[in-house]
Scaffold this active site. Sequence first.
Site, PDB file in Angstrom:
ATOM      1  N   HIS A  71       0.688  -1.171   0.278  1.00  0.00           N
ATOM      2  CA  HIS A  71       0.074  -0.104  -0.111  1.00  0.00           C
ATOM      3  C   HIS A  71       0.862   1.262  -0.112  1.00  0.00           C
ATOM      4  CE1 HIS A  71       0.699  -0.925   4.265  1.00  0.00           C
ATOM      5  NE2 HIS A  71       0.459   0.740   4.554  1.00  0.00           N
ATOM      6  N   ASP A  75       6.003   4.329   5.283  1.00  0.00           N
ATOM      7  CA  ASP A  75       6.874   3.113   5.802  1.00  0.00           C
ATOM      8  C   ASP A  75       6.715   1.626   4.945  1.00  0.00           C
ATOM      9  OD1 ASP A  75       4.118   2.971   6.678  1.00  0.00           O
ATOM     10  OD2 ASP A  75       4.684   1.486   8.525  1.00  0.00           O
ATOM     11  N   HIS A  76       5.852   1.782   3.945  1.00  0.00           N
ATOM     12  CA  HIS A  76       5.891   0.645   2.800  1.00  0.00           C
ATOM     13  C   HIS A  76       6.232   0.911   1.477  1.00  0.00           C
ATOM     14  CE1 HIS A  76       3.689  -2.111   5.780  1.00  0.00           C
ATOM     15  NE2 HIS A  76       3.276  -0.934   6.136  1.00  0.00           N
ATOM     16  N   HIS A 158      -7.529  -1.285   5.581  1.00  0.00           N
ATOM     17  CA  HIS A 158      -6.263  -0.322   5.902  1.00  0.00           C
ATOM     18  C   HIS A 158      -6.373   0.872   5.342  1.00  0.00           C
ATOM     19  CE1 HIS A 158      -2.834   0.778   7.792  1.00  0.00           C
ATOM     20  NE2 HIS A 158      -2.134   1.051   6.669  1.00  0.00           N
ATOM     21  N   HIS A 396      -5.417  -0.772  11.604  1.00  0.00           N
ATOM     22  CA  HIS A 396      -4.473  -2.359  11.902  1.00  0.00           C
ATOM     23  C   HIS A 396      -5.329  -3.172  12.519  1.00  0.00           C
ATOM     24  CE1 HIS A 396      -0.568  -0.548  10.385  1.00  0.00           C
ATOM     25  NE2 HIS A 396      -1.197   0.636  11.068  1.00  0.00           N
ATOM     26  N   HIS A 418       6.421  -6.066  11.328  1.00  0.00           N
ATOM     27  CA  HIS A 418       5.525  -4.500  11.821  1.00  0.00           C
ATOM     28  C   HIS A 418       5.003  -4.475  13.132  1.00  0.00           C
ATOM     29  CE1 HIS A 418       2.987  -0.970  10.706  1.00  0.00           C
ATOM     30  NE2 HIS A 418       3.685  -1.162   9.796  1.00  0.00           N
TER      31      HIS A 418
END
Length: 684
Positions: A71, A75-76, A158, A396, A418
Amino acid sequence: MSAIPAEESDQLLIRPLGAGQEVGRSCIILEFKGRKIMLDCGIHPGLEGMDALPYIDLIDPAEIDLLLISHFHLDHCGALPWFLQKTSFKGRTFMTHATKAIYRWLLSDYVKVSNISADDMLYTETDLEESMDKIETINFHEVKEVAGIKFWCYHAGHVLGAAMFMIEIAGVKLLYTGDFSRQEDRHLMAAEIPNIKPDILIIESTYGTHIHEKREEREARFCNTVHDIVNRGGRGLIPVFALGRAQELLLILDEYWQNHPELHDIPIYYASSLAKKCMAVYQTYVNAMNDKIRKQININNPFVFKHISNLKSMDHFDDIGPSVVMASPGMMQSGLSRELFESWCTDKRNGVIIAGYCVEGTLAKHIMSEPEEITTMSGQKLPLKMSVDYISFSAHTDYQQTSEFIRALKPPHVILVHGEQNEMARLKAALIREYEDNDEVHIEVHNPRNTEAVTLNFRGEKLAKVMGFLADKKPEQGQRVSGILVKRNFNYHILSPCDLSNYTDLAMSTVKQTQAIPYTGPFNLLYYQLQKLTGDVEELEIQEKPALKVFKNITVIQEPGMVVLEWLANPSNDMYADTVTTVILEVQSNPKIRKGAVQKVSKKLEMHVYSKRLEIMLQDIFGEDCVSVKDGSILSVTVDGKTANINLETRTVECEEGSEDDESLREMVELAAQRLYEALTPVH
């Protein structure tokens, strides 16, 4: 002992280069059967420059076959432009359509608001723009294949476009959840539960063993907190990332303002340089949202807000009286949210609501411990008097959702990523406790640190499909099927040579071998020596030249001063040719063979002599009544009702109908006929 080639190894390796016992810079490396996959490529929100990257120096980017982005959160995917433009990576990159659309604008914003020097920047706007051409898109549930790796994706909840990836290599299936939520909210559907059970589940553990409060309670608490701040004449700051949870909160606030006319005079601002572009993306991808939004879009677009204005920068902001401002970025490291926080934090009427997960080392995480003062970006100390509330809208999974998800899939191996170290340890312990007394389900839980590898072994069965001509007839039990074994990626096929070009890129070729050997002796001497060796020698004429066919496949042709061997190359024919060559060289080089050579005087034996002698011989063996002559060229032997016929010309023996299974009679008669023929052949 030589090392097993990577393609044949049963070892599967999973190594987090980021998000191992931490939240941030998600980057998981998967290695199996010589294939390497990178799952996500993020940055750490609490660090800057090269320090924010995953531990990429532990791998060779050129060896990565496939990169999958779950996504659009930084941080991804925050390190993706750097990885695509500044490393030797040559593989393929995939993400969903919505993720690609938002990635472009979100990272553009990150480049603009980063509070570091140009030299420390990981990439520029140009790098980001150029990286777009290297990214391919995938639809949900669409199966793709790259270098023998099959993969497809499911809705993850999410954020808009978030995907969970199912990966299959050599029959082993792995599900990577990325960040996911099993709770439907105002605009997103809940994460799907795949109908295919994976062998390995790589799952987020952000909230460990926490249980989220109910959605209705959380929304009410959020709205009441905002209402209290503006009621006391304060300014409400809600730091969010430009996309993701921001849209959920905007839907909640717009509805709340609509239902409370007394608030209509108090403005709500969505403060992001990306505001307009982001909303355009959300208005475009409503089909990737839940049923409620899809139905509503037929009446009106829920993302066209009545009570919310876009605010591009502080220059356009008239800061008079109470207001609510939703500003990016979410952890207040820089940008508009940081500017507003620093100008409002000294007034106790004001309030800040932290609405998402905060990473260690960020201002948002720091103020949750309610310090007396904070340090501004310029280094100045300011008292913190505004109220600080934490109401998590972070989409989450909590422990209940995670546990139910694992229970539905029952994967033999669960890899936790994570999650902060302590949260992850608590989740691991809780999952182990949950299954320790369950004899039916055995689940191993792993929580590797960054750079630490989890090694698993998968010994799959190797099945080969018979295809083409060989598959035309159903085989019988015990029948031997032979063909060419073709391996394509991780699939094995057995094919007839004639089908190779139909099912593969291979073509069937034949190599005709020709070998000339000096030979000056008589040609019939060669015949005699080869006949002694094999008995399978046929005399021919090729272009009016004497020739022999040996072992049915090797042709020996007489030429002046030499003989020429011809055969189609294959392992057995090559071996036969070597044998014939050895005989020719031995006859040519050994004078004793020539001197003592017994030459055939007549190529043909008188047939009536041979016939009479054979009849007498067979009568001696089987009895007078058992042997009879048919039409001059065939002798019959009948024993116990079984009859074998000998062709005197060819000395071949065949059993009559009903006698076919008496192989011993046939062999005995044929051997007698052959030996008598050799004994009677005139020689001197």
